[in-house]
Design an enzyme around this catalytic site. Structure first.
Site, PDB file in Angstrom:
ATOM      1  N   HIS A  56      27.274  20.890   2.562  1.00 48.88           N
ATOM      2  CA  HIS A  56      28.472  19.719   2.415  1.00 48.88           C
ATOM      3  C   HIS A  56      29.109  20.252   0.969  1.00 48.88           C
ATOM      4  O   HIS A  56      28.089  20.900   0.700  1.00 48.88           O
ATOM      5  CB  HIS A  56      26.777  18.688   1.748  1.00 48.88           C
ATOM      6  CG  HIS A  56      26.290  18.644   3.562  1.00 48.88           C
ATOM      7  ND1 HIS A  56      25.012  17.030   3.226  1.00 48.88           N
ATOM      8  CD2 HIS A  56      25.933  19.103   5.050  1.00 48.88           C
ATOM      9  CE1 HIS A  56      24.977  16.930   4.727  1.00 48.88           C
ATOM     10  NE2 HIS A  56      25.556  17.658   6.003  1.00 48.88           N
ATOM     11  N   GLU A  58      28.602  18.646  -2.121  1.00 49.07           N
ATOM     12  CA  GLU A  58      27.575  18.343  -3.365  1.00 49.07           C
ATOM     13  C   GLU A  58      27.713  20.863  -3.459  1.00 49.07           C
ATOM     14  O   GLU A  58      27.713  20.777  -4.368  1.00 49.07           O
ATOM     15  CB  GLU A  58      27.134  18.040  -2.718  1.00 49.07           C
ATOM     16  CG  GLU A  58      27.319  16.251  -2.996  1.00 49.07           C
ATOM     17  CD  GLU A  58      27.802  15.980  -1.223  1.00 49.07           C
ATOM     18  OE1 GLU A  58      26.796  14.781  -1.158  1.00 49.07           O
ATOM     19  OE2 GLU A  58      27.567  17.187  -0.793  1.00 49.07           O
ATOM     20  N   CYS A  86      23.149  13.242   0.897  1.00 41.75           N
ATOM     21  CA  CYS A  86      22.114  13.366   1.708  1.00 41.75           C
ATOM     22  C   CYS A  86      20.908  13.398   0.446  1.00 41.75           C
ATOM     23  O   CYS A  86      20.878  13.793  -0.079  1.00 41.75           O
ATOM     24  CB  CYS A  86      22.479  13.663   2.800  1.00 41.75           C
ATOM     25  SG  CYS A  86      22.578  15.128   2.749  1.00 41.75           S
ATOM     26  N   CYS A  89      21.479  17.112   0.086  1.00 44.62           N
ATOM     27  CA  CYS A  89      22.219  17.816  -0.999  1.00 44.62           C
ATOM     28  C   CYS A  89      21.573  16.519  -2.602  1.00 44.62           C
ATOM     29  O   CYS A  89      21.896  16.685  -3.602  1.00 44.62           O
ATOM     30  CB  CYS A  89      23.780  16.389  -1.121  1.00 44.62           C
ATOM     31  SG  CYS A  89      24.804  17.503   0.570  1.00 44.62           S
TER      32      CYS A  89
END
Length: 162
Positions: A56, A58, A86, A89
């Site tokens: 992801h 992040e 999420c 993250c």
């Protein structure tokens, strides 16, 4: 919001990362990490490209930032991200000791920061992350919604040719 404020400029960078993700067929999320006014990490979602569920924006930006500062603790940093993190993250933000996260659009279905789960400020964890929401929200939503509209159109096109 001032179009020339540092926050807006950094969120524009995160939005550009989200646009790159969309161009690559990835869910358009972009993240930028700043320390003392300088960008030390920036990334976009690459789960499909890298075949990695943890890739992801992040997490990738955190990895870049830790390499840039030579420490896994990112004290005194701010992450700008186009969408609410999420749960995975959000956990990474806490573990990395990021001081503050600023995002554009909230994710009421999967949000790990305040919407569905409140990981960034869970009393039992050893760090709390300051939160600011809604920066350039309309722009962030437009990129996300445009991506999924395009995906639906492509899906309909494939069904018609079958």
């Amino acid at each position: 919001m001032d179009h020339f404020s540092p926050d807006t400029q950094f969120m524009r960078m995160a939005l550009r990362q989200a646009e790159i993700a969309a161009e690559e067929g990835e869910v358009p999320c972009g993240a930028v990490i700043v320390k003392d006014g300088a960008v030390i990490g920036k990334a976009h979602n690459q789960t499909e490209t890298l075949n990695d569920p943890t890739a992801h924006a992040e997490v990738l930006a955190i990895t870049q930032a830790t390499q840039a500062v030579g420490n896994w603790r990112l004290n005194g940093t701010i992450m700008y991200v186009t969408k609410e993190p999420c749960p995975m993250c959000a956990g990474a933000l806490v573990l990395a000791r990021i001081e503050k996260v600023i995002w554009g659009m909230t994710d009421p279905i999967r949000g790990g920061a305040i919407s569905k789960f409140q990981i960034l400020n869970t009393a039992d964890l050893n760090h709390a992350v300051k939160i600011e929401t809604g920066l350039m929200e309309a722009d962030c939503k437009a990129v996300m919604q445009g991506f999924f509209q395009d995906l639906r159109q492509k899906s309909k096109g494939r069904k018609k040719r079958s």
